[in-house]
Write an enzyme that holds these catalytic residues in place. Sequence first.
Site, short mmCIF file in Angstrom:
data_model
loop_
_atom_site.label_atom_id
_atom_site.label_comp_id
_atom_site.label_asym_id
_atom_site.label_seq_id
_atom_site.Cartn_x
_atom_site.Cartn_y
_atom_site.Cartn_z
N ASP A 90 0.84 -1.20 0.00
CA ASP A 90 0.00 0.00 0.00
C ASP A 90 0.87 1.25 0.00
O ASP A 90 1.98 1.24 0.54
CB ASP A 90 -0.99 0.00 1.17
CG ASP A 90 -0.35 -0.20 2.52
OD1 ASP A 90 -0.07 0.80 3.20
OD2 ASP A 90 -0.15 -1.36 2.92
N GLU A 181 -7.37 4.05 13.05
CA GLU A 181 -6.22 3.70 13.89
C GLU A 181 -6.17 4.47 15.21
O GLU A 181 -5.57 3.99 16.17
CB GLU A 181 -4.92 3.97 13.13
CG GLU A 181 -4.82 3.31 11.78
CD GLU A 181 -3.57 3.71 11.03
OE1 GLU A 181 -2.52 3.92 11.68
OE2 GLU A 181 -3.64 3.86 9.79
#
Length: 285
Positions: A90, A181
């Site tokens: 990614d 996150e």
Amino acid sequence: MAKQIKRKPATKRRSTKKKTFFSGWIISFIITFFILLIIGITAYHYRDALAYYFSFRSKHAIENSNATKVEEARIYQVLKRHDKKVFGFDVSEYQGKINWEEITTIEDTFQLKFVFVRATAGKDKVDRRFKQNWIKAKENGFVRGAYHYYRPNENSIEQATNFIKTVKLKKGDFPPVLDIENLPKTQSIDSLKVGLKRWLKKVENHYNVKPIIYSGESYYKDFLADEFDGYTFWIANYNFFVEDIKDHWTIWQFTEKGTVPGIEGPVDINIYNGTPKMLNYMLLQ
């Protein structure tokens, strides 16, 4: 005057205590033995990875690697243990300009098949390199996915709108991804969960597909596992001692220090928990 009697000076008694079996050099020997045993077991466990790095890799050093030799050995070990599965990576604007034509494999052996590209963050941020990375990923044959970095203290509907305005998904792409996150600073956990559900619902209604949720394993266990059951999870776990993907991890991000030709600096590396044929079933039809 009384007569003084001279006393004999006290004699120092010798210790009669015997030294135990585990004293002195014997303890040192045992400690050294166990240290060498642990090193030996570790070396045997990583024998393939170490052989690779002390032969091929040492002759073809890659300057961009930020990982230690031990970390590199783990990366190779994990990839080798999952060689029947599908590998990807990614990227975001933090990787800078990417030479997509050079990206084929990781560790010169394992083929990279998919990539997730950061599209947006919060209610108004658009990744500076999203458009270019999104187009180039498709042109170079990668299965591509777009993700949104969720900011807990910003309006969830505005964040979903930002993603929808930026990302146009096509047949063969991954479902949209919500990256969560961080914990909120100005709201409760319950309020955060409400916001996440609102984002997921709005995005699902727009693309007509259930989004994927990305998070760290601890965050997943503490806040997401119970109330977001039924979603596909992409889990980050960089623990050195974790070498096998877990059943409930559809995608596992196992390191943030991968080295990929064509990309400067460290790269997140991912494993899809299935075969290439299985991967096709989760893509947009």
